[in-house]
Write a protein that holds these residues in place. Structure first.
Motif, PDB file in Angstrom:
ATOM      1  N   MET A   1     -23.555 -29.665  -0.798  1.00 33.69           N
ATOM      2  CA  MET A   1     -24.237 -29.367   0.471  1.00 33.69           C
ATOM      3  C   MET A   1     -25.254 -28.254   0.222  1.00 33.69           C
ATOM      4  N   ILE A   2     -26.249 -28.164   1.059  1.00 29.95           N
ATOM      5  CA  ILE A   2     -27.156 -27.019   1.002  1.00 29.95           C
ATOM      6  C   ILE A   2     -27.152 -26.385   2.396  1.00 29.95           C
ATOM      7  N   THR A   3     -27.918 -25.335   2.575  1.00 28.66           N
ATOM      8  CA  THR A   3     -27.943 -24.682   3.886  1.00 28.66           C
ATOM      9  C   THR A   3     -29.055 -25.321   4.721  1.00 28.66           C
ATOM     10  N   HIS A   4     -28.624 -26.123   5.679  1.00 31.75           N
ATOM     11  CA  HIS A   4     -29.583 -26.876   6.496  1.00 31.75           C
ATOM     12  C   HIS A   4     -28.844 -27.321   7.759  1.00 31.75           C
TER      13      HIS A   4
ATOM     14  N   GLY B   1     -36.108 -28.403   2.757  1.00 34.58           N
ATOM     15  CA  GLY B   1     -35.243 -27.818   1.735  1.00 34.58           C
ATOM     16  C   GLY B   1     -34.135 -26.931   2.253  1.00 34.58           C
ATOM     17  N   CYS B   2     -33.504 -26.243   1.318  1.00 27.81           N
ATOM     18  CA  CYS B   2     -32.414 -25.331   1.672  1.00 27.81           C
ATOM     19  C   CYS B   2     -33.003 -24.123   2.383  1.00 27.81           C
ATOM     20  N   ARG B   3     -32.348 -23.689   3.430  1.00 25.27           N
ATOM     21  CA  ARG B   3     -32.868 -22.577   4.218  1.00 25.27           C
ATOM     22  C   ARG B   3     -32.324 -21.219   3.769  1.00 25.27           C
ATOM     23  N   ALA B   4     -31.523 -21.228   2.715  1.00 28.12           N
ATOM     24  CA  ALA B   4     -31.037 -19.952   2.159  1.00 28.12           C
ATOM     25  C   ALA B   4     -31.947 -19.522   1.017  1.00 28.12           C
ATOM     26  N   ASN B   5     -31.700 -18.322   0.515  1.00 24.98           N
ATOM     27  CA  ASN B   5     -32.651 -17.739  -0.433  1.00 24.98           C
ATOM     28  C   ASN B   5     -31.951 -17.140  -1.644  1.00 24.98           C
ATOM     29  N   CYS B   6     -30.916 -17.799  -2.130  1.00 29.58           N
ATOM     30  CA  CYS B   6     -30.101 -17.213  -3.192  1.00 29.58           C
ATOM     31  C   CYS B   6     -30.955 -16.912  -4.429  1.00 29.58           C
ATOM     32  N   ALA B   7     -30.758 -15.711  -4.971  1.00 28.24           N
ATOM     33  CA  ALA B   7     -31.693 -15.168  -5.955  1.00 28.24           C
ATOM     34  C   ALA B   7     -31.681 -15.894  -7.292  1.00 28.24           C
ATOM     35  N   TYR B   8     -30.584 -16.553  -7.613  1.00 28.07           N
ATOM     36  CA  TYR B   8     -30.445 -17.211  -8.924  1.00 28.07           C
ATOM     37  C   TYR B   8     -30.780 -18.694  -8.843  1.00 28.07           C
ATOM     38  N   CYS B   9     -31.114 -19.189  -7.651  1.00 28.10           N
ATOM     39  CA  CYS B   9     -31.143 -20.634  -7.425  1.00 28.10           C
ATOM     40  C   CYS B   9     -32.567 -21.190  -7.373  1.00 28.10           C
ATOM     41  N   GLY B  10     -32.769 -22.303  -8.066  1.00 26.78           N
ATOM     42  CA  GLY B  10     -34.078 -22.947  -8.086  1.00 26.78           C
ATOM     43  C   GLY B  10     -34.421 -23.640  -6.772  1.00 26.78           C
ATOM     44  N   LEU B  11     -33.427 -23.826  -5.903  1.00 29.71           N
ATOM     45  CA  LEU B  11     -33.678 -24.508  -4.631  1.00 29.71           C
ATOM     46  C   LEU B  11     -33.984 -23.534  -3.493  1.00 29.71           C
ATOM     47  N   ALA B  12     -34.012 -22.256  -3.798  1.00 27.70           N
ATOM     48  CA  ALA B  12     -34.105 -21.240  -2.744  1.00 27.70           C
ATOM     49  C   ALA B  12     -35.380 -21.368  -1.893  1.00 27.70           C
ATOM     50  N   ARG B  13     -35.252 -20.885  -0.659  1.00 28.17           N
ATOM     51  CA  ARG B  13     -36.309 -21.028   0.358  1.00 28.17           C
ATOM     52  C   ARG B  13     -37.645 -20.431  -0.069  1.00 28.17           C
TER      53      ARG B  13
ATOM     54  N   PRO C   1     -28.920 -15.899   4.446  1.00 29.35           N
ATOM     55  CA  PRO C   1     -27.995 -15.770   5.577  1.00 29.35           C
ATOM     56  C   PRO C   1     -26.501 -15.691   5.222  1.00 29.35           C
ATOM     57  N   HIS C   2     -26.154 -15.782   3.948  1.00 27.86           N
ATOM     58  CA  HIS C   2     -24.738 -15.944   3.616  1.00 27.86           C
ATOM     59  C   HIS C   2     -23.936 -14.649   3.715  1.00 27.86           C
ATOM     60  N   LYS C   3     -22.635 -14.859   4.041  1.00 26.01           N
ATOM     61  CA  LYS C   3     -21.719 -13.716   4.133  1.00 26.01           C
ATOM     62  C   LYS C   3     -20.452 -14.028   3.341  1.00 26.01           C
TER      63      LYS C   3
ATOM     64  N   SER D   1     -19.112 -27.209  -1.032  1.00 29.92           N
ATOM     65  CA  SER D   1     -19.542 -26.867   0.328  1.00 29.92           C
ATOM     66  C   SER D   1     -20.424 -25.636   0.382  1.00 29.92           C
ATOM     67  N   ASN D   2     -21.100 -25.544   1.483  1.00 33.78           N
ATOM     68  CA  ASN D   2     -21.905 -24.390   1.796  1.00 33.78           C
ATOM     69  C   ASN D   2     -21.435 -23.863   3.148  1.00 33.78           C
ATOM     70  N   PRO D   3     -20.477 -22.928   3.150  1.00 33.61           N
ATOM     71  CA  PRO D   3     -19.737 -22.581   4.360  1.00 33.61           C
ATOM     72  C   PRO D   3     -20.528 -21.965   5.513  1.00 33.61           C
TER      73      PRO D   3
ATOM     74  N   THR E   1     -27.321 -10.885  -4.108  1.00 35.71           N
ATOM     75  CA  THR E   1     -27.965 -12.087  -4.634  1.00 35.71           C
ATOM     76  C   THR E   1     -28.089 -13.215  -3.618  1.00 35.71           C
ATOM     77  N   ARG E   2     -27.264 -13.184  -2.543  1.00 40.18           N
ATOM     78  CA  ARG E   2     -27.355 -14.313  -1.608  1.00 40.18           C
ATOM     79  C   ARG E   2     -27.145 -13.937  -0.150  1.00 40.18           C
ATOM     80  N   GLY E   3     -27.145 -12.604   0.071  1.00 41.95           N
ATOM     81  CA  GLY E   3     -27.013 -12.110   1.437  1.00 41.95           C
ATOM     82  C   GLY E   3     -28.260 -11.355   1.845  1.00 41.95           C
TER      83      GLY E   3
HETATM   84  S1  SF4 Z   1     -27.330 -22.129  -0.500  1.00 41.37           S
HETATM   85 FE1  SF4 Z   1     -27.034 -23.198  -2.456  1.00 41.37          FE
HETATM   86  S2  SF4 Z   1     -28.809 -24.542  -2.656  1.00 41.37           S
HETATM   87 FE2  SF4 Z   1     -29.306 -23.043  -1.073  1.00 41.37          FE
HETATM   88  S3  SF4 Z   1     -30.388 -21.371  -2.139  1.00 41.37           S
HETATM   89 FE3  SF4 Z   1     -28.194 -20.818  -2.067  1.00 41.37          FE
HETATM   90  S4  SF4 Z   1     -27.319 -21.588  -4.008  1.00 41.37           S
HETATM   91 FE4  SF4 Z   1     -29.310 -22.626  -3.699  1.00 41.37          FE
END
Ligand code: SF4
Length: 419
Positions: free
Chosen positions: A166-169, A108-120, A242-244, A198-200, A234-236
């Protein structure tokens, strides 16, 4: 099941503070809990050696570790119904105009965004292929099957656009290129243009260029949060993700250079703690750069780290939708609008008669996204009920009718004038 399914549907009325907006103070995600070692990185799925067989419907609980991109992609319920891969119906919609594809991996996606159902963090209790995302399930389908169906008659396809999310992978870039190539090898991108969501975090300028060279038409960045503070929370690092903010902007500016005016933009979620002024200032910034904003209304996705928080009150959402449409398509500037001390829109910078016409036209309240074949301000990507239940529509996936506009006017507190 299908797009009419509701994944928990709290009322989108007043927020917990009694205000008609979601203030920063209350929109605090809960912290992710620890994932048991045997569930990390999709370990128990990968412990199997079962080959995937055709279409995988979520909750099959069939652990198929080889079901991964680029051979497999997930697609929205709406796209699967439109493609004829799944049965079902969509409330007040015939079909979706955008074929939304999502890369998929057992880990799955390796990020952990707080609002997202796909989070790690969800790997603790739900396999990736079974996770809900923007309120619906996403069946997994062989990419070759999708291309086979659409390539039969692209000119008469119900789809006006295809989009690769894209997702974080670590494989996300390479697999995006392969999926894109598989599509453009058989389907003329002039008949059905392609967007990249994209997922930068793991991307470089060369990657952006490559998507353009392979035939992508529009490049958007899933910025999601409207301010650096909301982004971080929410996503950092606020949720061990890992997002910035700076990296997202770096890639968006590369996309501006490479794709050019009107061919890049950002996704933004409204109601995660930013003020109306802050999000509309961002919309203006994007327009000044030559890009567009595509907006979602925050909805507490079941299983996410924000599933205990209120959906964006409809009055906040309608004000932002209307103002965003005026900035994006009617050349009104944020500086012409007036805001109160809490950042809420108090006036829209145009005369009452013109404002009334825009409201009655209803387009401002439709789902926003990359354009289809009807007109520039009508999105191909209608994401049916991705940000609300059908019983309390946030983004209209169809042209609002008179009764809808009446409700929208009530939510905006702008009654029809009686001259
Ligand atoms: S990077 Fe995208 S898919 Fe992954 S947890 Fe964050 S919002 Fe969800």
């Amino acid at each position: 099941m299908g797009c009419i399914e509701s994944k928990s549907a709290p009322a989108a009325g007043d927020s917990k503070t009694g205000e008609d907006f979601n203030p920063f103070e209350i929109m605090e995600p809960r912290l992710p809990s620890k994932t048991p070692v045997d569930r990390k990185y999709g370990k128990h799925v990968k412990a199997n050696d079962i080959p995937p067989e055709g279409v995988y419907l979520p909750n099959n609980n069939y652990l198929a570790p080889h079901m991964k991109s680029p051979e497999y992609v997930q697609l929205s319920n709406a796209a699967a119904i439109t493609l004829g891969i799944m049965g079902g119906r969509m409330y007040r919609c015939e079909c979706t105009r955008c074929l939304n594809l999502l890369l998929t991996y057992p880990e799955g996606c390796r990020a952990n965004c707080a609002y997202c159902g796909l989070a790690r963090h969800r790997e603790a209790d739900r396999d990736y292929a079974d996770r809900n995302f923007i309120r619906v399930d996403w069946p997994a389908v062989p990419m070759a099957d999708i291309v086979d169906i659409v390539a039969q008659d692209p000119d008469n396809s119900p789809f006006h656009r295809m989009c690769i999310s894209m997702i974080t992978h670590p494989r996300s870039e390479d697999d995006t290129f392969t999926v894109l190539e598989q599509w453009t090898d058989r389907i003329d991108p002039d008949a059905i243009p392609v967007s990249i969501l994209s997922n930068p975090t793991t991307m470089s300028r060369d990657d952006v260029q490559r998507t353009k060279d392979l035939g992508a038409d529009i490049f958007t960045v899933a910025l999601d949060a409207a301010t650096p503070e909301v982004f971080d929370r929410t996503r950092g690092k606020g949720v061990q993700s890992p997002h910035k903010w700076s990296k997202y902007w770096e890639i968006m500016l590369e996309a501006k250079d490479i794709f050019g005016p009107q061919k890049f933009g950002a996704h933004i979620i409204v109601g995660m703690g930013e003020t109306e002024y802050e999000v509309l200032k961002l919309v203006q910034e994007l327009v000044d750069l030559g890009g567009h904003s595509h907006m979602f209304c925050f909805f507490p996705e079941q299983g996410s780290l924000m599933d205990h928080l209120p959906a964006t009150p409809r009055d906040q959402w309608r004000r932002v939708q209307l103002a965003r449409y005026l900035i994006d398509y009617r050349d009104v500037r944020v500086e012409q609008m007036k805001f109160d001390e809490l950042g809420r829109v108090k006036s829209y910078g145009i005369g009452d008669a013109e404002l009334s016409d825009v409201i009655d036209a209803g387009i401002a309240f439709r789902t926003s996204g990359c354009p289809g074949k009807f007109q520039d301000d009508i999105s191909a990507c209608d994401r049916p009920y991705g940000d609300s239940p059908p019983s309390d529509i946030a983004s209209y996936p169809f042209q609002p009718k008179k009764k809808d506009v009446k409700l929208i006017r009530k939510q905006l507190d702008i009654p029809v004038s009686v001259e």
